[in-house]
Design an enzyme around this catalytic site. Structure first.
Site, PDB file in Angstrom:
ATOM      1  CE  LYS A  19       0.814   1.316   4.493  1.00 24.07           C
ATOM      2  NZ  LYS A  19       1.612   2.476   4.872  1.00 24.07           N
ATOM      3  N   PRO A 125       9.102  -4.313  -0.245  1.00 25.18           N
ATOM      4  CG  PRO A 125       9.519  -2.103  -0.879  1.00 25.18           C
ATOM      5  CD  PRO A 125       8.718  -3.300  -1.230  1.00 25.18           C
ATOM      6  CB  ALA A 127      11.353  -1.883   7.958  1.00 24.01           C
ATOM      7  N   GLY A 129       7.331   1.291   4.946  1.00 24.25           N
ATOM      8  CA  GLY A 129       6.110   2.105   4.890  1.00 24.25           C
ATOM      9  C   GLY A 129       5.133   1.602   3.852  1.00 24.25           C
ATOM     10  CB  ALA A 131       1.216  -2.205   4.771  1.00 25.32           C
ATOM     11  N   GLY A 132       4.261  -4.261   4.348  1.00 27.86           N
ATOM     12  CA  GLY A 132       4.629  -5.609   3.922  1.00 27.86           C
ATOM     13  C   GLY A 132       4.245  -6.682   4.935  1.00 27.86           C
ATOM     14  N   GLY A 133       4.615  -6.478   6.184  1.00 26.04           N
ATOM     15  CA  GLY A 133       4.289  -7.469   7.214  1.00 26.04           C
ATOM     16  C   GLY A 133       2.778  -7.592   7.388  1.00 26.04           C
ATOM     17  CB  SER A 134       0.096  -5.045   7.528  1.00 26.97           C
ATOM     18  OG  SER A 134       0.727  -4.300   8.536  1.00 26.97           O
ATOM     19  CG  ASP A 167      -1.024  -0.186   8.020  1.00 30.30           C
ATOM     20  OD1 ASP A 167      -1.878   0.700   8.259  1.00 30.30           O
ATOM     21  OD2 ASP A 167       0.174   0.055   7.835  1.00 30.30           O
TER      22      ASP A 167
HETATM   23  P1  ATP Z   1       3.842  -0.239   7.850  1.00 32.86           P
HETATM   24  O1  ATP Z   1       3.777   0.381   6.502  1.00 32.86           O
HETATM   25  O2  ATP Z   1       2.617  -1.058   8.208  1.00 32.86           O
HETATM   26  O3  ATP Z   1       4.302   0.686   8.936  1.00 32.86           O
HETATM   27  P2  ATP Z   1       6.351  -1.325   7.110  1.00 32.86           P
HETATM   28  O4  ATP Z   1       6.165  -1.613   5.661  1.00 32.86           O
HETATM   29  O5  ATP Z   1       7.039  -0.044   7.446  1.00 32.86           O
HETATM   30  O6  ATP Z   1       4.950  -1.366   7.805  1.00 32.86           O
HETATM   31  P3  ATP Z   1       7.145  -4.036   7.525  1.00 32.86           P
HETATM   32  O7  ATP Z   1       7.712  -4.365   6.178  1.00 32.86           O
HETATM   33  O8  ATP Z   1       5.838  -4.613   7.871  1.00 32.86           O
HETATM   34  O9  ATP Z   1       7.123  -2.475   7.794  1.00 32.86           O
HETATM   35  O10 ATP Z   1       8.267  -4.473   8.575  1.00 32.86           O
HETATM   36  C1  ATP Z   1       8.373  -3.951   9.885  1.00 32.86           C
HETATM   37  C2  ATP Z   1       9.169  -4.944  10.748  1.00 32.86           C
HETATM   38  O11 ATP Z   1       8.335  -6.062  10.990  1.00 32.86           O
HETATM   39  C3  ATP Z   1      10.406  -5.484  10.058  1.00 32.86           C
HETATM   40  O12 ATP Z   1      11.526  -4.759  10.433  1.00 32.86           O
HETATM   41  C4  ATP Z   1      10.481  -6.934  10.525  1.00 32.86           C
HETATM   42  O13 ATP Z   1      11.391  -7.080  11.571  1.00 32.86           O
HETATM   43  C5  ATP Z   1       9.112  -7.253  11.079  1.00 32.86           C
HETATM   44  N1  ATP Z   1       8.354  -8.308  10.333  1.00 32.86           N
HETATM   45  C6  ATP Z   1       7.665  -9.310  10.881  1.00 32.86           C
HETATM   46  N2  ATP Z   1       7.070 -10.058   9.953  1.00 32.86           N
HETATM   47  C7  ATP Z   1       7.375  -9.533   8.767  1.00 32.86           C
HETATM   48  C8  ATP Z   1       7.033  -9.869   7.434  1.00 32.86           C
HETATM   49  N3  ATP Z   1       6.274 -10.922   7.130  1.00 32.86           N
HETATM   50  N4  ATP Z   1       7.509  -9.068   6.452  1.00 32.86           N
HETATM   51  C9  ATP Z   1       8.277  -8.000   6.751  1.00 32.86           C
HETATM   52  N5  ATP Z   1       8.638  -7.669   7.999  1.00 32.86           N
HETATM   53  C10 ATP Z   1       8.201  -8.399   9.008  1.00 32.86           C
END
Ligand code: ATP
Length: 323
Positions: A19, A125, A127, A129, A131-134, A167
């Site tokens: 997203k 990518p 961490a 921004g 929402a990869g983990g979400s 998210d």
């Molecule tokens: P958001 O946009 O929701 O703030 P983000 O994209 O900044 O999230 P993510 O990619 O979700 O951040 O990763 C945040 C942290 O979550 C990573 O540093 C990692 O340690 C942890 N993590 C746990 N599960 C996952 C996963 N399946 N994919 C990515 N990171 C994960």
């Protein structure tokens, strides 16, 4: 049909989009320590894939017919993504197991209980921004709901998703949504047209909590309203959308990573219709007028990022394929 009278799949693949936040206003800090937000989220065509498989007899497929199950998790992802219980995909699986009354198999049960195998292929990518983990947590909930025949509807899945992160409920549905509060309650937003983005990715992650802490120091809660973005989406007006993009977390992200401001400004100087940090960053996205323009823009800003991708939005929601 299995023992519980529900058809379960043997293999489910869920392709889930990332997203961008087209608008993000931080209203202030709540007494519980969370930030009150008004944000517009839209899915973008950079996807992760979660594959869920069930090893064991079909009759053991439904969790209600089984008290214990093994969960095995593998992934194709960089070293920064936790390979074990901290992975959001695994946390989502455990959460669902708990809710449907399935425990983890004991050692003495090894080989006699069904095994759910989850495999994550990461393209979003980390961490960043986006929402990869979400997205992975949402994909896992959808995959296991199908694999186990648990028959929870999207709203029930969104409620479980809310326990896993702000998210995650959005990622269960996808599309374009206005989110308020901590981001958990969302409403779908009318969006016409397709938007072309150049996504500037930095391999060096930026932690979301660190950006919010920086916001508390350098930022000020705003009263910005999402009307201009909503209007642009409703009419499919790309230029108006470019001009209306807004993110209160940008200054906080810039305070931690000054080069992101240069990257955002470079997008604008090179002719993007608008550019901003996505969510808490460090990804910077530039809006292009067309597919051709996106291609040209990507070449011009390539040197500023570790990786540049071209993506479309909105990218629908998670796609569930059952074998
Ligand atoms: P958001 O946009 O929701 O703030 P983000 O994209 O900044 O999230 P993510 O990619 O979700 O951040 O990763 C945040 C942290 O979550 C990573 O540093 C990692 O340690 C942890 N993590 C746990 N599960 C996952 C996963 N399946 N994919 C990515 N990171 C994960």
């Amino acid at each position: 049909m299995d023992g519980a009278g529900v058809t379960a799949a043997a293999r489910v693949r869920v392709r889930v989009p990332s997203k961008v936040n087209l608008f993000l206003s931080v209203r202030g800090l709540r007494p519980d320590g969370y930030h009150e937000l008004v944000t517009i989220l839209q899915t973008v065509s950079i996807h992760d894939t979660v594959l869920a498989k069930l090893d064991g007899s079909a009759s053991s497929a439904h969790p209600a017919a089984r008290r214990f199950m093994d969960l095995a998790f593998t992934q194709e992802a960089g070293p920064e993504v936790p390979p074990g219980p901290d992975n959001l995909a695994v946390r989502a699986a455990r959460q669902l197991m708990g809710l449907v009354g399935v425990g983890t198999a004991h050692r003495e049960d090894e080989g006699t209980v069904p095994v759910t195998r989850l495999h994550l292929t990461k393209r979003i990518p980390v961490a960043a921004g986006m929402a990869g983990g979400s997205a992975d947590a949402a994909a896992t909930l959808l995959a296991l709901n199908e694999l186990w025949g648990t028959e929870l509807d999207r709203e029930e899945l969104r409620q479980i998703a809310a326990e896993l992160g702000a998210d995650v409920p959005f990622c269960v549905t996808g599309g374009t949504a206005l989110a308020t509060g901590t981001g958990i309650s969302t409403a779908q937003v009318l969006c016409r047209g397709t938007y072309h983005w150049v996504v500037g990715i930095s391999e060096q992650p930026l932690s979301t909590p660190a950006v919010y802490r920086a916001f508390d120091e350098v930022g000020r809660p705003s009263e910005a309203e999402p009307d201009a973005v909503l209007q642009a989406l409703r009419t499919g007006d790309t230029e108006a959308l470019g001009a209306a993009l807004y993110n209160d977390l940008e200054e906080a992200a810039f305070s931690l990573r000054p080069e992101l401001r240069e990257a955002r400004d470079a997008f604008l100087a090179e002719g993007a219709l608008g550019a901003l940090v996505s969510g808490s960053g460090p990804t910077v996205v530039g809006l292009a007028a067309s597919a051709q323009h996106a291609l040209e823009l990507s070449t011009r800003v390539k040197g500023l990022f570790d990786r540049v991708e071209i993506a479309l939005s909105p990218a629908g929601g998670p796609e569930v394929a059952v074998d």
